[in-house]
Design a protein around this motif. Structure first.
Motif, mmCIF file in Angstrom:
data_model
loop_
_atom_site.group_PDB
_atom_site.id
_atom_site.type_symbol
_atom_site.label_atom_id
_atom_site.label_comp_id
_atom_site.label_asym_id
_atom_site.label_seq_id
_atom_site.Cartn_x
_atom_site.Cartn_y
_atom_site.Cartn_z
ATOM 1 N N LYS A 97 52.917 36.551 52.656
ATOM 2 C CA LYS A 97 53.849 37.070 51.646
ATOM 3 C C LYS A 97 53.925 38.599 51.727
ATOM 4 C CE LYS A 97 54.673 36.349 46.714
ATOM 5 N NZ LYS A 97 54.871 37.733 46.306
ATOM 6 N N GLY A 98 55.060 39.150 51.380
ATOM 7 C CA GLY A 98 55.228 40.600 51.391
ATOM 8 C C GLY A 98 54.653 41.242 50.131
ATOM 9 N N GLY A 99 54.414 42.524 50.215
ATOM 10 C CA GLY A 99 54.021 43.291 49.033
ATOM 11 C C GLY A 99 52.611 43.054 48.533
ATOM 12 N N LYS A 114 49.203 45.343 52.347
ATOM 13 C CA LYS A 114 48.796 45.626 53.741
ATOM 14 C C LYS A 114 48.840 47.117 54.071
ATOM 15 C CE LYS A 114 52.184 43.165 55.281
ATOM 16 N NZ LYS A 114 52.644 42.664 54.016
ATOM 17 N N SER A 115 49.972 47.760 53.738
ATOM 18 C CA SER A 115 50.126 49.159 54.147
ATOM 19 C C SER A 115 49.155 50.053 53.386
ATOM 20 C CB SER A 115 51.568 49.627 53.934
ATOM 21 O OG SER A 115 52.436 48.832 54.693
ATOM 22 N N SER A 116 48.996 49.819 52.076
ATOM 23 C CA SER A 116 48.037 50.626 51.303
ATOM 24 C C SER A 116 46.645 50.475 51.905
ATOM 25 C CB SER A 116 47.952 50.182 49.837
ATOM 26 O OG SER A 116 49.171 49.749 49.356
ATOM 27 N N ALA A 150 53.519 48.799 62.474
ATOM 28 C CA ALA A 150 54.189 47.742 63.240
ATOM 29 C C ALA A 150 55.155 46.941 62.371
ATOM 30 C CB ALA A 150 53.150 46.832 63.881
ATOM 31 N N ASP A 151 55.506 47.503 61.209
ATOM 32 C CA ASP A 151 56.575 46.899 60.409
ATOM 33 C C ASP A 151 57.861 47.532 60.953
ATOM 34 O OD1 ASP A 151 57.969 45.510 58.571
ATOM 35 O OD2 ASP A 151 56.958 46.326 56.798
ATOM 36 N N PHE A 152 58.107 47.238 62.243
ATOM 37 C CA PHE A 152 59.160 47.939 62.976
ATOM 38 C C PHE A 152 60.498 47.869 62.233
ATOM 39 C CE2 PHE A 152 56.399 46.313 66.581
ATOM 40 C CZ PHE A 152 55.733 47.521 66.737
ATOM 41 N N ASN A 187 37.116 42.679 48.343
ATOM 42 C CA ASN A 187 38.057 42.415 47.257
ATOM 43 C C ASN A 187 38.428 43.736 46.613
ATOM 44 O OD1 ASN A 187 37.445 39.591 47.531
ATOM 45 N ND2 ASN A 187 35.586 39.980 46.342
ATOM 46 N N VAL A 188 39.669 44.155 46.793
ATOM 47 C CA VAL A 188 40.117 45.353 46.084
ATOM 48 C C VAL A 188 40.816 44.858 44.810
ATOM 49 C CG1 VAL A 188 41.498 47.460 46.216
ATOM 50 C CG2 VAL A 188 40.475 46.518 48.305
ATOM 51 N N LEU A 189 40.299 45.285 43.673
ATOM 52 C CA LEU A 189 40.869 44.788 42.413
ATOM 53 C C LEU A 189 42.200 45.462 42.097
ATOM 54 C CD1 LEU A 189 37.742 44.533 40.087
ATOM 55 C CD2 LEU A 189 38.659 42.888 41.748
ATOM 56 N N SER A 204 48.989 56.525 43.556
ATOM 57 C CA SER A 204 48.707 57.285 44.775
ATOM 58 C C SER A 204 49.875 57.175 45.755
ATOM 59 C CB SER A 204 47.395 56.817 45.419
ATOM 60 O OG SER A 204 47.582 55.594 46.087
ATOM 61 N N ILE A 205 50.557 56.036 45.741
ATOM 62 C CA ILE A 205 51.712 55.897 46.641
ATOM 63 C C ILE A 205 52.841 56.809 46.158
ATOM 64 C CG2 ILE A 205 53.470 54.310 47.523
ATOM 65 C CD1 ILE A 205 51.298 52.142 47.518
ATOM 66 N N LYS A 206 53.015 56.875 44.828
ATOM 67 C CA LYS A 206 54.052 57.771 44.290
ATOM 68 C C LYS A 206 53.735 59.223 44.637
ATOM 69 C CE LYS A 206 55.422 54.852 40.432
ATOM 70 N NZ LYS A 206 55.043 54.563 39.049
HETATM 71 N N1 LIG Z 1 44.899 47.045 44.621
HETATM 72 C C1 LIG Z 1 46.130 47.294 44.146
HETATM 73 N N2 LIG Z 1 46.307 47.432 42.796
HETATM 74 C C2 LIG Z 1 47.527 47.664 42.273
HETATM 75 N N3 LIG Z 1 48.658 47.769 43.013
HETATM 76 C C3 LIG Z 1 48.538 47.640 44.358
HETATM 77 C C4 LIG Z 1 47.287 47.402 44.984
HETATM 78 N N4 LIG Z 1 47.489 47.333 46.311
HETATM 79 C C5 LIG Z 1 48.808 47.523 46.510
HETATM 80 N N5 LIG Z 1 49.449 47.707 45.336
HETATM 81 C C6 LIG Z 1 50.885 47.919 45.110
HETATM 82 O O1 LIG Z 1 51.594 46.839 45.670
HETATM 83 C C7 LIG Z 1 52.810 47.288 46.238
HETATM 84 C C8 LIG Z 1 52.896 46.837 47.670
HETATM 85 O O2 LIG Z 1 51.905 47.495 48.430
HETATM 86 P P1 LIG Z 1 52.056 47.692 49.993
HETATM 87 O O3 LIG Z 1 53.341 48.358 50.322
HETATM 88 O O4 LIG Z 1 50.796 48.291 50.468
HETATM 89 O O5 LIG Z 1 52.151 46.157 50.429
HETATM 90 P P2 LIG Z 1 52.600 45.556 51.844
HETATM 91 O O6 LIG Z 1 51.864 44.274 51.972
HETATM 92 O O7 LIG Z 1 52.399 46.556 52.911
HETATM 93 O O8 LIG Z 1 54.153 45.308 51.620
HETATM 94 P P3 LIG Z 1 55.234 44.886 52.752
HETATM 95 O O9 LIG Z 1 55.028 43.410 52.950
HETATM 96 O O10 LIG Z 1 56.524 45.213 52.110
HETATM 97 O O11 LIG Z 1 54.916 45.677 53.975
HETATM 98 C C9 LIG Z 1 52.841 48.789 46.083
HETATM 99 O O12 LIG Z 1 53.627 49.095 44.954
HETATM 100 C C10 LIG Z 1 51.406 49.166 45.816
HETATM 101 O O13 LIG Z 1 51.287 50.257 44.958
#
Ligand SMILES: Nc1ncnc2c1ncn2[C@@H]1O[C@H](COP(=O)(O)OP(=O)(O)OP(=O)(O)O)[C@@H](O)[C@H]1O
Ligand SMILES: [Mg+2]
Length: 286
Positions: free
Chosen positions: A33-35, A38-40, A61-63, A227-229, A237-239
């Motif tokens: 699933k997306g979001g 992964k990137s964070s 590699a999210d080309f 496990n990241v809560l 931090s992304i903002k």
């Molecule tokens: N541990 C966390 N706690 C709260 N919010 C988080 C956490 N990890 C990620 N997020 C939020 O979830 C959202 C998606 O994060 P991110 O872009 O890293 O996901 P992704 O899996 O890379 O998405 P995509 O599939 O679109 O590449 C962002 O808004 C980010 O701030």
């Protein structure tokens, strides 16, 4: 028959890595699933690994839909599209972010990148494997889901970290992804990060159940590496375009990412006094 065909297609890229013998650890960070984060996780983990002395190269590699550079607050001038169009060499599109972490932007809004063929992906990987200033660890921040290029890169990496959240939809998609990877390469090492759980207890319970389902149905033991809560600071931090491990190094999320980095390197999860001493001596002795 069908499986045979798929496996044959996966072979050349995997062989490329196998034959290169570079000793580089290639870790793909993927999800169904997306979001899910992964990137964070890729960006923060890269910094953590660098702090542990590794030379790290992150490949977004999210080309075509890349955002690692945005998360790092860097305005990328060049990306993978300049490479595949022959305008730049690989070393010219590598940029440097925090703590010496180098990265390659995957390019955004470039349609051609969404439909690269196997040869183009192979050429990128080949260029990376023969870099003059190589990395110890290559991190592939993958796009969500499954397509041919994702599959090729996953099975070409030396291990895959699957990121999921405890939501049933994310769990189901993570399972589907793992199943597809193992169908191609039954021995492929897979590790799991449960992200955005409300509590440690929830993360552990869902992880335990998930591992059990994978063990029972796919006959494979996947390792949970952290496990990241759920942590609002991650979004903030992304903002701010500053990874949480930089902005909140003492917080629970940053500490967990540090511990994940140590596990990846087969170090004890927490830094003991002996390894601190070792680092001190190493520094003193140059
Ligand atoms: N541990 C966390 N706690 C709260 N919010 C988080 C956490 N990890 C990620 N997020 C939020 O979830 C959202 C998606 O994060 P991110 O872009 O890293 O996901 P992704 O899996 O890379 O998405 P995509 O599939 O679109 O590449 C962002 O808004 C980010 O701030
Ligand atoms: Mg992403």
């Amino acid at each position: 028959m069908m499986n045979g065909i798929i496996r044959d297609q996966a072979q050349p890229l995997r062989e490329l890595v196998g034959k290169s013998n570079s000793g580089m650890k290639i870790v793909s960070i993927a999800s169904g699933k997306g979001g899910v984060g992964k990137s964070s996780i890729s960006v923060n983990l890269a910094i953590a690994l660098s702090r542990l002395g590794m030379r790290v190269l992150v490949v977004d590699a999210d080309f075509g839909l890349a955002n690692v550079d945005v998360m790092l607050g860097v305005n990328s001038k060049y990306n993978i599209s300049h490479l595949i169009q022959g305008e730049k060499k690989l070393y010219e599109i590598i940029q440097e972010g925090y703590d010496g972490v180098r990265f390659i932007s995957g390019g955004s809004g470039v349609y051609e990148l969404l439909r690269m063929d196997e040869n183009q992906v192979r050429n990128i990987l080949q260029d990376i494997l023969v870099l003059r200033d190589p990395a110890d660890i290559l991190l592939f921040d993958m796009g969500a889901g499954v397509n041919d290029n994702i599959m090729r890169l996953l099975v070409s990496s030396t291990e895959t970290i699957v990121v999921t959240t405890p939501e049933p939809t994310a769990i189901l998609d993570a399972y589907a992804l793992i199943k597809m990877v193992l169908k191609r390469v039954p021995s492929h090492p897979i590790r799991l990060i449960m992200n955005k759980s409300d509590s440690k207890k929830e993360a552990e319970t869902v992880t335990k159940g998930f591992k059990e389902v994978v063990r029972r149905n796919l006959g494979v033991e996947i390792e949970s590496i952290g496990n990241v809560l759920y942590d609002q600071e991650v979004t903030r931090s992304i903002k701010r375009q500053t990874p949480i491990i930089i902005s909140h190094p003492g917080g629970a999320s940053a500490k967990e990412i540090m511990s994940i980095a140590r596990t990846l390197l087969d170090l004890p999860a927490h830094e003991g006094s002996s390894s601190r001493l070792y680092r001190l001596f190493s520094r003193l002795l140059g």
